[in-house]
Write a protein that holds these residues in place. Sequence first.
Motif, short mmCIF file in Angstrom:
data_model
loop_
_atom_site.label_atom_id
_atom_site.label_comp_id
_atom_site.label_asym_id
_atom_site.label_seq_id
_atom_site.Cartn_x
_atom_site.Cartn_y
_atom_site.Cartn_z
N HIS A 212 -0.76 7.62 6.32
CA HIS A 212 -0.74 6.29 5.73
C HIS A 212 -0.05 5.29 6.67
CE1 HIS A 212 -1.81 8.10 1.85
NE2 HIS A 212 -0.83 8.97 2.03
N ARG A 213 -0.38 4.02 6.48
CA ARG A 213 0.40 2.97 7.13
C ARG A 213 1.71 2.77 6.35
NH1 ARG A 213 -1.58 -2.59 8.40
NH2 ARG A 213 -2.51 -2.58 6.32
N PRO A 214 2.72 2.18 6.99
CA PRO A 214 4.02 2.02 6.31
C PRO A 214 4.04 0.95 5.24
CG PRO A 214 4.12 1.12 8.53
CD PRO A 214 2.81 1.84 8.42
N ASN A 215 3.08 0.00 5.24
CA ASN A 215 3.03 -1.00 4.18
C ASN A 215 1.97 -0.58 3.17
OD1 ASN A 215 1.54 -1.68 6.64
ND2 ASN A 215 0.67 -3.39 5.51
N ASP A 216 2.45 -0.18 1.98
CA ASP A 216 1.55 0.41 0.99
C ASP A 216 2.18 0.24 -0.39
OD1 ASP A 216 -0.80 2.87 1.19
OD2 ASP A 216 0.34 2.74 -0.66
N TYR A 217 1.34 0.23 -1.41
CA TYR A 217 1.83 0.01 -2.78
C TYR A 217 2.64 1.17 -3.32
CZ TYR A 217 -1.47 3.34 -4.81
OH TYR A 217 -2.14 4.49 -5.13
N HIS A 218 2.38 2.38 -2.84
CA HIS A 218 2.99 3.57 -3.44
C HIS A 218 4.17 4.05 -2.59
CE1 HIS A 218 3.49 7.37 -5.45
NE2 HIS A 218 2.41 7.21 -6.19
N PRO A 219 5.35 4.24 -3.18
CA PRO A 219 6.50 4.69 -2.39
C PRO A 219 6.27 6.03 -1.71
CG PRO A 219 6.99 4.81 -4.76
CD PRO A 219 5.72 4.03 -4.61
N ASP A 220 5.53 6.94 -2.34
CA ASP A 220 5.24 8.21 -1.68
C ASP A 220 4.42 8.00 -0.41
OD1 ASP A 220 6.58 9.59 -3.64
OD2 ASP A 220 4.79 10.34 -4.66
N HIS A 221 3.48 7.04 -0.46
CA HIS A 221 2.69 6.74 0.74
C HIS A 221 3.59 6.16 1.83
CE1 HIS A 221 -1.40 6.21 -1.60
NE2 HIS A 221 -0.76 7.34 -1.91
N ARG A 222 4.43 5.21 1.45
CA ARG A 222 5.31 4.57 2.43
C ARG A 222 6.25 5.59 3.07
NH1 ARG A 222 5.84 0.71 -1.76
NH2 ARG A 222 8.02 1.29 -2.14
N TYR A 223 6.83 6.45 2.24
CA TYR A 223 7.80 7.41 2.77
C TYR A 223 7.11 8.51 3.58
CZ TYR A 223 11.28 5.12 -0.16
OH TYR A 223 12.13 4.20 -0.73
N THR A 224 5.88 8.86 3.21
CA THR A 224 5.10 9.80 4.04
C THR A 224 4.91 9.20 5.43
OG1 THR A 224 3.96 10.86 2.19
CG2 THR A 224 2.86 10.91 4.32
N SER A 225 4.53 7.94 5.46
CA SER A 225 4.34 7.27 6.75
C SER A 225 5.63 7.26 7.55
CB SER A 225 3.85 5.83 6.52
OG SER A 225 3.64 5.18 7.75
N GLN A 226 6.74 6.94 6.90
CA GLN A 226 8.02 6.91 7.61
C GLN A 226 8.39 8.28 8.15
OE1 GLN A 226 11.30 4.90 5.68
NE2 GLN A 226 12.82 5.99 6.89
N LEU A 227 8.19 9.32 7.34
CA LEU A 227 8.52 10.67 7.78
C LEU A 227 7.68 11.08 8.99
CD1 LEU A 227 8.90 12.33 4.29
CD2 LEU A 227 10.65 12.37 6.08
#
Length: 264
Positions: free
Chosen positions: A107-122
Amino acid sequence: MERTVLVIGAHPDDADIRAGGFACRLAQAGHEVIFVSMTDGRAGHHEQGGIELVERRRAEAAAAADIAGIDYCILKAPDGRLRPTLERRERLIRLIRRLSPDLVLTHRPNDYHPDHRYTSQLVRDAAYMVTGPNVCPGTPALDSNPVFAYLLDTFDRPHSFDPDVVIPIPPDLVDRKYKMLDCHESQVYEWLPYNAGIIEEVPDDPDRRREWLETDPLASFAEMQGAADRLRDRLEGDVEYAEAFEISEYGAELDDELTANLFE
């Protein structure tokens, strides 16, 4: 030359939605594809939950993987509670090292879902660190950094998706992708329609449900169906369906050899 591609999503259907056609194309060409879900999917329903839903979603992912000819790995983080901790980063570093992928999609880091955002960060935090021998020394470091790239989305802030690679998906593989999505019954016929307020539109008959799904009634599917139109200037010929990826600056540069092996 056989390559390894790792697609890391937050939930057990994310990779299928964003890169299912590409995965089918790669597997058909003899490449190794592994889908990873960072969470167990237990929050993705309005009626079921807990271990019952976890096991159901695990079975759905396995069925989709069989159709595509790929592997599917579901990690144990609780759905909706993923955090970018050092422990999870190190687990991901070890996983990437063991699989030694040429390309990693997430995922990209800008996303509606926190799980998506944190997956991207990880994933971004693991990039480069996978090459450091003194980081997670129990698992041998990679000799070189993989290419990291982002899955398509329609979010505009702080910046919109800017594709570097656009992949046409032929009709036979589009059909196979929908067969994959059809396996994720708890999502595409239950939770996502319920959450979108259209649960009453979902047919009861399995054949009619599949036809309904192919009308792209859900926003995330419509985004993929519309990718070919949005990116028409990047495609040759009469292409009806496409998937696209934006290369991340956190990984290796996409060279001509990898482009030829995976994207052409």
